[in-house]
Design a protein around this motif. Structure first.
Motif, short mmCIF file in Angstrom:
data_model
loop_
_atom_site.label_atom_id
_atom_site.label_comp_id
_atom_site.label_asym_id
_atom_site.label_seq_id
_atom_site.Cartn_x
_atom_site.Cartn_y
_atom_site.Cartn_z
N ASN A 185 0.87 -1.14 -0.10
CA ASN A 185 0.00 -0.19 -0.05
C ASN A 185 0.89 1.19 -0.04
O ASN A 185 0.63 2.23 -0.63
N ARG A 186 1.89 1.20 0.75
CA ARG A 186 2.70 2.30 0.74
C ARG A 186 3.48 2.56 -0.72
O ARG A 186 3.57 3.59 -1.05
N HIS A 187 3.92 1.62 -1.41
CA HIS A 187 4.18 1.65 -2.50
C HIS A 187 3.19 2.07 -3.50
O HIS A 187 3.75 3.06 -4.49
N GLU A 188 2.02 1.53 -3.58
CA GLU A 188 0.94 2.09 -4.25
C GLU A 188 0.75 3.51 -4.29
O GLU A 188 0.53 4.34 -5.08
N GLU A 189 0.86 4.07 -2.98
CA GLU A 189 0.65 5.38 -2.63
C GLU A 189 1.76 6.29 -3.31
O GLU A 189 1.30 7.19 -4.03
N THR A 190 3.25 5.92 -3.16
CA THR A 190 4.17 6.44 -3.78
C THR A 190 4.08 6.56 -5.24
O THR A 190 4.31 7.60 -5.78
N LEU A 191 3.54 5.55 -5.98
CA LEU A 191 3.36 5.48 -7.09
C LEU A 191 2.27 6.31 -7.59
O LEU A 191 2.51 6.99 -8.94
N GLU A 192 1.21 6.30 -7.06
CA GLU A 192 0.20 7.21 -7.36
C GLU A 192 0.51 8.84 -7.45
O GLU A 192 0.29 9.37 -8.26
N ASN A 193 1.45 9.19 -6.37
CA ASN A 193 1.90 10.52 -6.14
C ASN A 193 2.92 10.82 -7.42
O ASN A 193 2.68 11.85 -7.89
N LEU A 194 3.59 9.60 -7.87
CA LEU A 194 4.55 10.07 -8.90
C LEU A 194 3.84 10.03 -10.24
O LEU A 194 4.03 10.74 -11.13
N LYS A 195 2.74 9.41 -10.28
CA LYS A 195 1.83 9.46 -11.48
C LYS A 195 1.26 10.78 -11.80
O LYS A 195 0.90 11.25 -12.70
N ARG A 196 0.60 11.25 -10.52
CA ARG A 196 0.31 12.62 -10.52
C ARG A 196 1.16 13.64 -11.03
O ARG A 196 1.03 14.50 -11.84
N LYS A 197 2.31 13.64 -10.62
CA LYS A 197 3.44 14.54 -10.83
C LYS A 197 3.77 14.29 -12.25
O LYS A 197 3.83 15.43 -13.00
N GLU A 198 3.76 13.24 -12.81
CA GLU A 198 3.78 12.85 -14.37
C GLU A 198 2.89 13.73 -15.11
O GLU A 198 2.97 14.29 -16.05
N ARG A 199 1.69 13.32 -14.70
CA ARG A 199 0.50 14.00 -15.60
C ARG A 199 0.55 15.77 -15.21
O ARG A 199 0.15 16.29 -16.41
N ARG A 200 1.06 16.17 -14.24
CA ARG A 200 1.05 17.61 -14.24
C ARG A 200 2.24 18.11 -15.09
O ARG A 200 1.90 19.24 -15.90
N ILE A 201 3.22 17.24 -15.43
CA ILE A 201 4.35 17.64 -16.17
C ILE A 201 3.78 17.74 -17.62
O ILE A 201 3.83 18.48 -18.42
N ILE A 202 2.97 16.73 -17.97
CA ILE A 202 2.59 16.52 -19.38
C ILE A 202 1.34 17.47 -19.57
O ILE A 202 1.35 18.05 -20.83
#
Length: 148
Positions: free
Chosen positions: A54-71
């Motif tokens: 669950n910690r990993h999934e939360e970290t991954l979700e935050n990174l995906k949000r960051k990636e979407r903001r960049i795009i």
């Protein structure tokens, strides 16, 4: 007996989650049930596995949000990539690659952490289960699009 009790608890969690929340939460609940079934975790393994995962999934979700903001910021800039100077495009690429590296490091940390609590074979089953789950979801999305 423990496995039956664990399955009943997970089934109940999936049922209550799907009844109360939107599609994203339902998807997470189905993923939890799918992974639990495929990994065949003992109750001790499950207690150690889920907090790490669950910690990993939360970290991954935050990174995906960051990636979407960049795009998104790239799309909002002057005519997308074509409206950027080469230097500005390089900045976007640098940010994108940093997020990609962070995702890779997070995956490595997940595997390292899981190796402390479960056998390597189950970690490989997890990798396969995640891949299979994602394929099933994409197949369902394609089927729905064909129907519409």
């Amino acid at each position: 007996m423990k496995k039956i009790l664990l399955f009943i608890c997970i089934a109940f969690t999936v049922y209550t989650t799907t009844a109360q929340n939107g599609p994203r939460e339902r998807m997470k609940a189905f993923k939890v049930a799918y992974i639990t079934e495929k990994l065949n975790l003992s109750s001790k393994e499950a207690q150690q596995f889920w907090p790490i995962y669950n910690r990993h999934e939360e970290t991954l979700e935050n990174l995906k949000r960051k990636e979407r903001r960049i795009i998104k910021s790239l799309k909002e800039s002057n005519n997308g990539p074509d409206g950027l100077s080469d230097a500005k495009a390089g900045e976007f690429l640098k940010q994108y690659l940093q997020v990609d590296q962070q995702k890779s490091k997070a995956r490595q940390k997940l595997i390292t952490d899981l190796q402390e609590v479960m056998p390597n074979k189950k970690i490989l089953r997890l990798i396969k289960a995640e891949s299979d789950f994602n394929k099933r979801i994409l197949d369902r999305i394609r089927e729905r699009r064909k129907m519409n």
